[in-house]
Scaffold this motif. Structure first.
Motif, PDB file in Angstrom:
ATOM      1  N   VAL A  28    -118.042 -29.042 125.074  1.00 60.94           N
ATOM      2  CA  VAL A  28    -118.090 -27.896 125.981  1.00 60.94           C
ATOM      3  C   VAL A  28    -118.764 -28.284 127.292  1.00 60.94           C
ATOM      4  CG1 VAL A  28    -119.126 -25.620 126.350  1.00 60.94           C
ATOM      5  CG2 VAL A  28    -118.001 -26.138 124.190  1.00 60.94           C
ATOM      6  N   TYR A  29    -119.862 -28.996 127.219  1.00 60.12           N
ATOM      7  CA  TYR A  29    -120.587 -29.389 128.427  1.00 60.12           C
ATOM      8  C   TYR A  29    -119.787 -30.389 129.249  1.00 60.12           C
ATOM      9  CZ  TYR A  29    -124.318 -31.065 131.465  1.00 60.12           C
ATOM     10  OH  TYR A  29    -125.075 -31.418 132.559  1.00 60.12           O
ATOM     11  N   GLY A  30    -119.059 -31.272 128.572  1.00 59.06           N
ATOM     12  CA  GLY A  30    -118.295 -32.286 129.281  1.00 59.06           C
ATOM     13  C   GLY A  30    -119.144 -33.455 129.744  1.00 59.06           C
ATOM     14  N   PHE A  31    -120.107 -33.844 128.902  1.00 59.01           N
ATOM     15  CA  PHE A  31    -121.010 -34.938 129.293  1.00 59.01           C
ATOM     16  C   PHE A  31    -120.256 -36.261 129.367  1.00 59.01           C
ATOM     17  CE2 PHE A  31    -124.286 -38.162 128.155  1.00 59.01           C
ATOM     18  CZ  PHE A  31    -125.054 -38.040 129.310  1.00 59.01           C
ATOM     19  N   ASP A  32    -120.397 -36.951 130.481  1.00 60.15           N
ATOM     20  CA  ASP A  32    -119.721 -38.223 130.709  1.00 60.15           C
ATOM     21  C   ASP A  32    -120.520 -39.351 130.068  1.00 60.15           C
ATOM     22  OD1 ASP A  32    -118.338 -40.421 131.553  1.00 60.15           O
ATOM     23  OD2 ASP A  32    -118.589 -40.047 133.706  1.00 60.15           O
ATOM     24  N   THR A 403    -134.962 -22.098 130.078  1.00 63.19           N
ATOM     25  CA  THR A 403    -134.125 -23.287 129.893  1.00 63.19           C
ATOM     26  C   THR A 403    -132.710 -22.900 129.476  1.00 63.19           C
ATOM     27  OG1 THR A 403    -136.091 -24.513 129.190  1.00 63.19           O
ATOM     28  CG2 THR A 403    -133.960 -25.511 128.728  1.00 63.19           C
ATOM     29  N   LEU A 404    -132.593 -21.959 128.552  1.00 62.19           N
ATOM     30  CA  LEU A 404    -131.273 -21.527 128.096  1.00 62.19           C
ATOM     31  C   LEU A 404    -130.470 -20.886 129.228  1.00 62.19           C
ATOM     32  CD1 LEU A 404    -132.243 -20.071 124.611  1.00 62.19           C
ATOM     33  CD2 LEU A 404    -130.769 -22.049 125.015  1.00 62.19           C
ATOM     34  N   TRP A 405    -131.126 -20.060 130.061  1.00 61.57           N
ATOM     35  CA  TRP A 405    -130.414 -19.458 131.193  1.00 61.57           C
ATOM     36  C   TRP A 405    -129.994 -20.527 132.203  1.00 61.57           C
ATOM     37  CZ3 TRP A 405    -128.047 -15.220 130.689  1.00 61.57           C
ATOM     38  CH2 TRP A 405    -128.584 -14.135 129.982  1.00 61.57           C
ATOM     39  N   SER A 406    -130.804 -21.556 132.363  1.00 62.47           N
ATOM     40  CA  SER A 406    -130.434 -22.652 133.262  1.00 62.47           C
ATOM     41  C   SER A 406    -129.229 -23.413 132.722  1.00 62.47           C
ATOM     42  CB  SER A 406    -131.620 -23.608 133.450  1.00 62.47           C
ATOM     43  OG  SER A 406    -132.717 -22.944 134.003  1.00 62.47           O
ATOM     44  N   ILE A 407    -129.212 -23.663 131.424  1.00 61.73           N
ATOM     45  CA  ILE A 407    -128.066 -24.330 130.802  1.00 61.73           C
ATOM     46  C   ILE A 407    -126.823 -23.466 130.952  1.00 61.73           C
ATOM     47  CG2 ILE A 407    -127.100 -25.113 128.603  1.00 61.73           C
ATOM     48  CD1 ILE A 407    -129.982 -25.828 127.764  1.00 61.73           C
ATOM     49  N   ALA A 408    -126.983 -22.157 130.731  1.00 59.63           N
ATOM     50  CA  ALA A 408    -125.855 -21.245 130.878  1.00 59.63           C
ATOM     51  C   ALA A 408    -125.315 -21.268 132.302  1.00 59.63           C
ATOM     52  CB  ALA A 408    -126.268 -19.829 130.484  1.00 59.63           C
ATOM     53  N   ARG A 416    -117.277 -24.210 132.550  1.00 57.96           N
ATOM     54  CA  ARG A 416    -117.271 -24.378 131.100  1.00 57.96           C
ATOM     55  C   ARG A 416    -117.591 -23.063 130.399  1.00 57.96           C
ATOM     56  NH1 ARG A 416    -115.033 -29.295 129.499  1.00 57.96           N
ATOM     57  NH2 ARG A 416    -115.369 -30.779 131.205  1.00 57.96           N
ATOM     58  N   ASN A 417    -117.493 -23.063 129.076  1.00 64.62           N
ATOM     59  CA  ASN A 417    -117.750 -21.861 128.292  1.00 64.62           C
ATOM     60  C   ASN A 417    -119.256 -21.638 128.191  1.00 64.62           C
ATOM     61  OD1 ASN A 417    -117.866 -19.740 126.519  1.00 64.62           O
ATOM     62  ND2 ASN A 417    -116.831 -20.773 124.840  1.00 64.62           N
ATOM     63  N   SER A 418    -119.784 -20.772 129.046  1.00 66.75           N
ATOM     64  CA  SER A 418    -121.228 -20.563 129.103  1.00 66.75           C
ATOM     65  C   SER A 418    -121.771 -19.770 127.920  1.00 66.75           C
ATOM     66  CB  SER A 418    -121.608 -19.850 130.402  1.00 66.75           C
ATOM     67  OG  SER A 418    -120.975 -18.591 130.488  1.00 66.75           O
ATOM     68  N   LEU A 419    -120.889 -19.182 127.100  1.00 67.64           N
ATOM     69  CA  LEU A 419    -121.357 -18.444 125.927  1.00 67.64           C
ATOM     70  C   LEU A 419    -122.173 -19.318 124.984  1.00 67.64           C
ATOM     71  CD1 LEU A 419    -118.297 -16.197 124.991  1.00 67.64           C
ATOM     72  CD2 LEU A 419    -120.482 -15.465 125.962  1.00 67.64           C
ATOM     73  N   LEU A 420    -121.927 -20.612 125.041  1.00 69.94           N
ATOM     74  CA  LEU A 420    -122.685 -21.559 124.215  1.00 69.94           C
ATOM     75  C   LEU A 420    -124.187 -21.361 124.403  1.00 69.94           C
ATOM     76  CD1 LEU A 420    -122.212 -24.259 122.446  1.00 69.94           C
ATOM     77  CD2 LEU A 420    -122.823 -25.444 124.563  1.00 69.94           C
ATOM     78  N   ALA A 421    -124.610 -21.098 125.654  1.00 67.07           N
ATOM     79  CA  ALA A 421    -126.024 -20.892 125.948  1.00 67.07           C
ATOM     80  C   ALA A 421    -126.362 -19.430 126.207  1.00 67.07           C
ATOM     81  CB  ALA A 421    -126.430 -21.729 127.164  1.00 67.07           C
ATOM     82  N   VAL A 422    -125.402 -18.636 126.668  1.00 67.61           N
ATOM     83  CA  VAL A 422    -125.675 -17.233 126.993  1.00 67.61           C
ATOM     84  C   VAL A 422    -126.095 -16.453 125.753  1.00 67.61           C
ATOM     85  CG1 VAL A 422    -124.597 -15.046 127.682  1.00 67.61           C
ATOM     86  CG2 VAL A 422    -124.249 -17.102 129.056  1.00 67.61           C
ATOM     87  N   GLY A 463    -128.410 -10.355 131.564  1.00 73.05           N
ATOM     88  CA  GLY A 463    -126.999 -10.685 131.421  1.00 73.05           C
ATOM     89  C   GLY A 463    -126.186 -10.242 132.628  1.00 73.05           C
ATOM     90  N   ALA A 464    -126.480  -9.038 133.137  1.00 68.22           N
ATOM     91  CA  ALA A 464    -125.750  -8.521 134.299  1.00 68.22           C
ATOM     92  C   ALA A 464    -126.040  -9.348 135.546  1.00 68.22           C
ATOM     93  CB  ALA A 464    -126.127  -7.054 134.528  1.00 68.22           C
ATOM     94  N   VAL A 465    -127.308  -9.707 135.738  1.00 63.29           N
ATOM     95  CA  VAL A 465    -127.677 -10.546 136.884  1.00 63.29           C
ATOM     96  C   VAL A 465    -126.989 -11.899 136.799  1.00 63.29           C
ATOM     97  CG1 VAL A 465    -129.605 -11.784 137.966  1.00 63.29           C
ATOM     98  CG2 VAL A 465    -129.868  -9.392 137.284  1.00 63.29           C
ATOM     99  N   PHE A 466    -126.943 -12.448 135.604  1.00 61.22           N
ATOM    100  CA  PHE A 466    -126.281 -13.734 135.403  1.00 61.22           C
ATOM    101  C   PHE A 466    -124.809 -13.652 135.807  1.00 61.22           C
ATOM    102  CE2 PHE A 466    -123.722 -16.489 132.635  1.00 61.22           C
ATOM    103  CZ  PHE A 466    -124.257 -17.734 132.939  1.00 61.22           C
TER     104      PHE A 466
END
Length: 479
Positions: A28-32, A403-408, A416-422, A463-466
């Motif tokens: 999901v992140y797409g880490f190279d 940290t989780l909001w930053s990852i999201a 990418r699919n931000s639900l992973l962290a949201v 969540g709304a602000v995000f």
């Protein structure tokens, strides 16, 4: 046998989480995996030093596995076997993903520390706030992980005052903070790791061999806390490091700077958190099995843990392993504390260096930052420990929210699919807010229903602000 089966099922779920959900998070992140790592790009012989992958794994594991998966799990078992569910689910879907993706973000930005990552995705005000919060939390870790192991060592040798041990631990922390990482941390951690593994394995093996019925009460639906504390939100702050901990994201960049191959990032950082979850499981099972054994004439186990966590851990070790084996096991717990305290202080130096833009290749530059930090630690350590511990757990979990909001935000901007962290970010935001307004430790003590309502409102607003302000980048939409 049912209890043992439940324990091994939990272990299996953690392994499956590493194999499948860890790979899913990486995809999901797409880490190279061809990313040029910081220690290859800009080695400095002090903090950016290539180390073998096995050594990095041990260092990262011991960094993050402080007293949290021990004291936290023993305290959390007071709520009943539901503690096992939180460890497994929290570790797989929140904690390990949190540690791994924080490391991946850092790896792509030359080993950037957490406040810089937060600032990049949540803005400059968040960057400045996180610098203060992170350094404060790391200093608090240094204080807590000086006082608790000093108390445990005093119990082992029968000394009344832990002052002398505190001095010895602080001297070690200072050296580990200012010397190149390979000099002390790189050499001692394999030895510490052996003691750590003995402690965890020895306790679990002796539990059934000593004739105890492992996990005799598997009623997951009842709250069994002797003081009647609510599972929500208290359990989720009590057990932090074994499930998810914001402290971990402050440690990951330090080991990212020593990782030479990008292909190892998932196994080193997601994997280390999964192993810590296993340690927390062992201690939770020990606590759940020995609940009645650890009740004294004058206090329940809950009071024992609240008043003196090290006493509960020492009692569990000696009950299972006898006085000598128990002493070695307690040394393993001390190792867990010390190997988080030293790297916490080192990380605080690195964050200050980033904030003040001071290169750390010269010894004098490191001393200029380290000396004031340790003076602060010495000052705070003179305060009432119950006050220090009161805000440590909540601050730790609140840091995980950021940290989780930053990852999201990173995921969303990459398309990418931000639900992973949201999803875990929303949960942790609601939980931390509820705890702030409900828990006696925080001094507000609103009714649980009202506190939970405030938590839900804050969660919805975040969540709304995000969704409103974090938008996919057109240039990175296919990243």
């Amino acid at each position: 046998m049912l209890g043992l089966s439940v324990f091994f099922l939990c272990l299996l779920l953690l392994v499956l989480g590493y194999v499948f959900y860890g790979r899913f998070a990486e995809k999901v992140y797409g880490f190279d995996k061809n990313t040029i790592m910081p220690c290859v790009k800009s080695p400095d012989g002090v903090d950016y030093v290539p180390l073998p992958a096995w050594k990095i794994f041990l260092i990262q594991l011991l960094n993050i596995a402080g007293l949290g998966p021990v004291v936290g799990a023993v305290s959390g078992c007071l709520f009943g076997p539901v503690a096992l569910l939180w460890i497994v689910i929290g570790c797989i879907f929140a904690g390990a993903m949190h540690d791994f993706l924080a490391a991946a973000m850092s790896a792509e930005r030359n080993g950037a520390n957490l406040p810089e990552l937060v600032g990049e995705y949540l803005g400059e005000p968040a960057r400045h706030a996180m610098r203060f919060v992170c350094i404060f939390l790391l200093v608090m870790v240094g204080v807590v992980f000086t006082l608790l192991p000093a108390g445990m060592l005093s119990n082992i040798v029968g000394v009344t005052s832990p002052f002398g041990w505190s001095i010895i631990i602080l001297v070690y922390y200072f050296l580990a903070t200012i010397l190149p990482i390979q000099v002390i941390i790189g050499r001692l951690y394999p030895v510490f790791g052996a003691v750590f593994l003995f402690m965890a394995a020895g306790l679990f093996i002796m539990l059934p061999l000593s004739g105890y019925d492992v996990l005799p009460n598997l009623d997951f639906l009842s709250n069994q806390h002797p003081a009647g504390l609510s599972v929500w939100p208290m359990l989720f702050v009590t057990i932090a490091c074994g499930a998810i901990s914001g402290f971990h994201a402050t440690q990951s960049p330090m080991m990212v700077r020593c990782t030479s191959e990008a292909r190892n990032v998932r196994r080193l950082f997601y994997g280390a958190m999964v192993v810590e979850g296993m340690v927390a499981l062992v201690w939770a099972v020990v606590g759940l099995t020995l609940r009645e054994v650890l009740v004294t004439d004058s206090a329940t186990m809950g009071m024992l843990v609240q008043q003196n966590p090290s006493a509960a851990v020492h009692a569990a070790c000696t009950t299972l392993l006898g006085p000598y084996g128990g002493a070695v096991a307690v040394l393993g717990v001390v190792v867990l504390a010390i190997t988080s305290g030293d790297t916490a202080m080192r990380s605080s130096r690195l964050m200050l260096a980033d904030m003040l833009n001071i290169r750390q290749t010269r010894p004098l530059s490191r001393l200029i930052l380290a000396v004031p930090l340790f003076l602060v630690v010495i000052f705070i350590s003179q305060l009432d420990f119950s006050v220090i511990w009161r805000y440590f757990g909540w601050g730790n979990q609140t840091l995980a929210c950021f940290t989780l909001w930053s990852i999201a935000a990173c995921l969303r901007r990459r398309g990418r699919n931000s639900l992973l962290a949201v999803v875990p970010a929303l949960f942790m935001t609601c939980m931390c807010t509820t705890f702030l307004f409900y828990a006696r430790e925080c001094g507000i003590e609103l009714p649980l229903g009202l506190s939970s309502g405030i938590g839900v409102v804050v969660m919805v607003v975040c969540g709304a602000v995000f969704l409103r302000f974090v938008r996919p980048s057109s240039s990175n939409g296919a990243a």
